[in-house]
Design an enzyme around this catalytic site. Structure first.
Site, PDB file in Angstrom:
ATOM      1  CB  SER A 149      -0.905   0.031   1.229  1.00 54.10           C
ATOM      2  OG  SER A 149      -1.662  -1.148   1.328  1.00 54.10           O
TER       3      SER A 149
HETATM    4  N1  SAH Z   1      -0.076  -5.538   3.924  1.00 52.68           N
HETATM    5  C1  SAH Z   1       0.653  -5.791   2.697  1.00 52.68           C
HETATM    6  C2  SAH Z   1      -0.145  -5.424   1.468  1.00 52.68           C
HETATM    7  C3  SAH Z   1      -0.751  -6.615   0.931  1.00 52.68           C
HETATM    8  S1  SAH Z   1      -1.803  -6.530  -0.466  1.00 52.68           S
HETATM    9  C4  SAH Z   1       2.005  -5.123   2.697  1.00 52.68           C
HETATM   10  O1  SAH Z   1       2.287  -4.337   3.611  1.00 52.68           O
HETATM   11  O2  SAH Z   1       2.794  -5.410   1.796  1.00 52.68           O
HETATM   12  C5  SAH Z   1      -3.032  -7.672   0.113  1.00 52.68           C
HETATM   13  C6  SAH Z   1      -2.569  -9.071   0.387  1.00 52.68           C
HETATM   14  O3  SAH Z   1      -3.717  -9.810   0.803  1.00 52.68           O
HETATM   15  C7  SAH Z   1      -2.000  -9.785  -0.815  1.00 52.68           C
HETATM   16  O4  SAH Z   1      -0.709 -10.223  -0.504  1.00 52.68           O
HETATM   17  C8  SAH Z   1      -2.960 -10.947  -1.025  1.00 52.68           C
HETATM   18  O5  SAH Z   1      -2.314 -12.122  -1.486  1.00 52.68           O
HETATM   19  C9  SAH Z   1      -3.558 -11.147   0.360  1.00 52.68           C
HETATM   20  N2  SAH Z   1      -4.854 -11.816   0.397  1.00 52.68           N
HETATM   21  C10 SAH Z   1      -5.868 -11.721  -0.486  1.00 52.68           C
HETATM   22  N3  SAH Z   1      -6.900 -12.482  -0.088  1.00 52.68           N
HETATM   23  C11 SAH Z   1      -6.537 -13.066   1.087  1.00 52.68           C
HETATM   24  C12 SAH Z   1      -7.178 -13.963   1.990  1.00 52.68           C
HETATM   25  N4  SAH Z   1      -8.398 -14.436   1.764  1.00 52.68           N
HETATM   26  N5  SAH Z   1      -6.500 -14.335   3.092  1.00 52.68           N
HETATM   27  C13 SAH Z   1      -5.235 -13.889   3.336  1.00 52.68           C
HETATM   28  N6  SAH Z   1      -4.589 -13.040   2.510  1.00 52.68           N
HETATM   29  C14 SAH Z   1      -5.225 -12.625   1.403  1.00 52.68           C
END
Ligand code: SAH
Length: 207
Positions: free
Chosen positions: A58
């Protein structure tokens, strides 16, 4: 270091984030170590960046904004859904007592766990799994943050929040709003904070 200080001054403090703990955490975490090597020069830019598997880290302001909305203390136990690069987890870990974070994709979970360990974050535990189910063995949590957007607030996550606890998450499909959900003795209070764009929270069976 200078780029990071500038990021905090210009993108975060200047836009109204005032919690000193959050500003200190954003100054401390080495964001360039959480992005792919080829994008390192853009690590402190005012934008989200790709981290592989079609996922993104993000925008720094959104990380700070969501962290501030959780009102963490040094005693807080926090659950994060969507570990991604591990950057948001590291920011949480600078402030809270313990962070539990769940990532659906194994390569991202593995890389984030290794990265957080190598940076010395001993208070973060990464699990590969489905965020919709939360982490019942470690519940209840003082705070829950999701960095992927479900269509509606997952009931299981509300169950795993302490009474008085705060959950911040994007909700919606094409148009999303950032919600602050506070658990009260009689139910929940929901406040919409701002329009956002996150990747969807994927249903594990459609992966
Ligand atoms: N917090 C992260 C940003 C991640 S983007 C950072 O600081 O880099 C959102 C993430 O959620 C992605 O990596 C995606 O794979 C994960 N995601 C999507 N659906 C999910 C689910 N049902 N359970 C766990 N993770 C999930």
């Amino acid at each position: 270091m200078q780029k990071r200080q500038q990021m905090v001054d210009e993108q975060i403090a200047a836009r109204g984030i005032s919690d000193e703990k959050v500003l200190a955490a954003m100054r401390a975490v080495e964001r360039h170590l959480f992005v792919p090597a080829a994008l390192r020069s853009a690590a402190y830019a005012d934008e989200p960046l790709p981290i592989g598997q079609g996922q993104t880290i993000s925008q720094p302001f959104i990380v700070a904004y969501m962290t501030e909305a959780l009102k963490l203390t040094s005693d807080s136990r926090v659950l994060e859904i969507g570990t991604g690069s591990g950057y948001q987890a590291a920011v949480l870990a600078e402030i809270a007592k313990t962070v539990y974070t769940i990532e659906l994709y194994e390569p991202l979970a593995g890389a984030a766990a290794a990265r957080l360990e190598s940076l010395g974050y001993t208070n973060v535990t990464v699990r590969c799994g489905d965020g919709y189910s939360g982490w019942p063995e470690e519940a209840p949590f003082d705070a829950i943050i999701a960095t992927a957007a479900p269509a509606e607030v997952p009931g299981e996550l509300i169950r795993q929040l302490k009474t008085g606890g705060r959950m911040v998450l994007p909700v919606g499909s094409i148009f999303q709003e950032l919600y602050l959900v506070t658990k009260t003795p009689s139910g929940v209070e929901t406040k919409m904070l701002l329009p956002v764009r996150f990747v969807p929270m994927i249903k594990a069976d459609t992966k």
